[in-house]
Design an enzyme around this catalytic site. Structure first.
Site, PDB file in Angstrom:
ATOM      1  N   SER A  24       0.826  -1.222   0.000  1.00  0.00           N
ATOM      2  CA  SER A  24       0.000   0.000   0.000  1.00  0.00           C
ATOM      3  C   SER A  24       0.853   1.262   0.000  1.00  0.00           C
ATOM      4  CB  SER A  24      -0.908   0.008   1.236  1.00  0.00           C
ATOM      5  OG  SER A  24      -1.700  -1.153   1.260  1.00  0.00           O
TER       6      SER A  24
HETATM    7  N1  SAM Z   1      -0.515  -5.089   4.219  1.00  0.00           N
HETATM    8  C1  SAM Z   1       0.186  -5.297   2.994  1.00  0.00           C
HETATM    9  C2  SAM Z   1       1.554  -4.694   2.957  1.00  0.00           C
HETATM   10  O1  SAM Z   1       1.929  -3.992   3.927  1.00  0.00           O
HETATM   11  O2  SAM Z   1       2.260  -4.950   1.985  1.00  0.00           O
HETATM   12  C3  SAM Z   1      -0.578  -4.836   1.772  1.00  0.00           C
HETATM   13  C4  SAM Z   1      -1.609  -5.784   1.438  1.00  0.00           C
HETATM   14  S1  SAM Z   1      -2.275  -5.841  -0.177  1.00  0.00           S
HETATM   15  C5  SAM Z   1      -2.941  -4.237  -0.413  1.00  0.00           C
HETATM   16  C6  SAM Z   1      -3.665  -6.893   0.234  1.00  0.00           C
HETATM   17  C7  SAM Z   1      -3.290  -8.312   0.543  1.00  0.00           C
HETATM   18  O3  SAM Z   1      -4.445  -8.985   1.016  1.00  0.00           O
HETATM   19  C8  SAM Z   1      -2.805  -9.099  -0.669  1.00  0.00           C
HETATM   20  O4  SAM Z   1      -1.540  -9.616  -0.429  1.00  0.00           O
HETATM   21  C9  SAM Z   1      -3.856 -10.199  -0.810  1.00  0.00           C
HETATM   22  O5  SAM Z   1      -3.342 -11.423  -1.295  1.00  0.00           O
HETATM   23  C10 SAM Z   1      -4.355 -10.324   0.611  1.00  0.00           C
HETATM   24  N2  SAM Z   1      -5.670 -10.948   0.760  1.00  0.00           N
HETATM   25  C11 SAM Z   1      -6.794 -10.829  -0.012  1.00  0.00           C
HETATM   26  N3  SAM Z   1      -7.777 -11.583   0.478  1.00  0.00           N
HETATM   27  C12 SAM Z   1      -7.299 -12.183   1.611  1.00  0.00           C
HETATM   28  C13 SAM Z   1      -7.852 -13.089   2.571  1.00  0.00           C
HETATM   29  N4  SAM Z   1      -9.099 -13.541   2.510  1.00  0.00           N
HETATM   30  N5  SAM Z   1      -7.059 -13.497   3.587  1.00  0.00           N
HETATM   31  C14 SAM Z   1      -5.773 -13.067   3.690  1.00  0.00           C
HETATM   32  N6  SAM Z   1      -5.200 -12.228   2.801  1.00  0.00           N
HETATM   33  C15 SAM Z   1      -5.954 -11.774   1.793  1.00  0.00           C
END
Ligand code: SAM
Length: 209
Positions: free
Chosen positions: A60
């Site tokens: 992000s």
């Molecule tokens: N917090 C992260 C960082 O600091 O890099 C950014 C996260 S990115 C915007 C969103 C993440 O949520 C992705 O890696 C995606 O694979 C994960 N995601 C989506 N659905 C999910 C779920 N049901 N459970 C866990 N992770 C999930």
């Protein structure tokens, strides 16, 4: 490269954009964000950008991480569950602020990579691959839960795993745009506060998209 100057510029920009929690700013001035981005784009790590981390996912924007961290009003040693480990950067900022962090990532290869970076930086935390919309019952209840992907609604299992008085921060909306929303649990009722319009990748899972 240690990127000290770039990090300081990022902090100055975050202050201009209204981030005032010194604990957040100190943590983000300490965590080496360039270690969490893909090889070849390290030089952009401190720009106000979301960057690719593989598997069509992103780390992000710095402002988003700062705003979410500030909204949680993190206290030392409190238990935080993060859904969407991604690169591990948001987890590192919360760890640097003194929280105990439990984090779940849907994509196993990302969970593994984030774990390796966070271990290299000597943080202590718990991470697992799986569907975060169901939470992590073993360590519940949590002081705070932070969801770093956009959801249609706030997942019920996560609401259940919050402590009384706990906060859940989640982007809620459609697939393109969401409103960063805080739910505060008070005796099994939830006070809802809308913070800001943002845009996240989708939360995919049983209680997501
Ligand atoms: N917090 C992260 C960082 O600091 O890099 C950014 C996260 S990115 C915007 C969103 C993440 O949520 C992705 O890696 C995606 O694979 C994960 N995601 C989506 N659905 C999910 C779920 N049901 N459970 C866990 N992770 C999930």
């Amino acid at each position: 490269m240690v990127y000290t100057k770039q990090r300081e510029k990022m902090i100055a920009r975050l202050r201009e954009k209204g981030i005032s929690d010194e604990l957040v700013l100190k943590a983000m001035n300490t965590v080496p964000r360039h270690k969490f981005v893909a090889m070849g784009v390290e030089f952009q790590a401190y720009d106000e950008k979301a960057l690719p981390i593989g598997f069509e996912q992103t780390i992000s924007h710095p402002y988003t991480v700062a705003l979410m961290s500030q909204s949680l009003n993190v206290q030392k040693n409190e238990k935080i569950l993060e859904i969407g480990t991604g690169s591990g950067y948001q987890a590192a900022v919360l760890l640097e602020m003194g929280a105990q962090v439990f984090t779940i990532e849907r994509i196993p290869a990302l969970a593994k990579k984030a774990e390796a970076v966070l271990r290299e930086l000597k943080y202590h935390f718990a991470v697992r691959a799986g569907d975060g919309t169901l939470g992590w019952q073993n360590y519940a209840p949590y002081d705070s839960i932070i969801i770093t992907a956009g959801a249609p609604v706030s997942p019920q299992s996560l609401m259940n795993q919050l402590k009384n008085g706990g906060k859940l921060l989640i982007p809620v909306g459609d697939r393109n745009q969401q409103i960063l929303t805080m739910f505060i649990k008070q005796d099994n009722e939830f006070k809802k506060i809308e913070i800001e319009k943002l845009s996240f990748v989708p939360l995919i899972g049983q209680d997501g998209w």
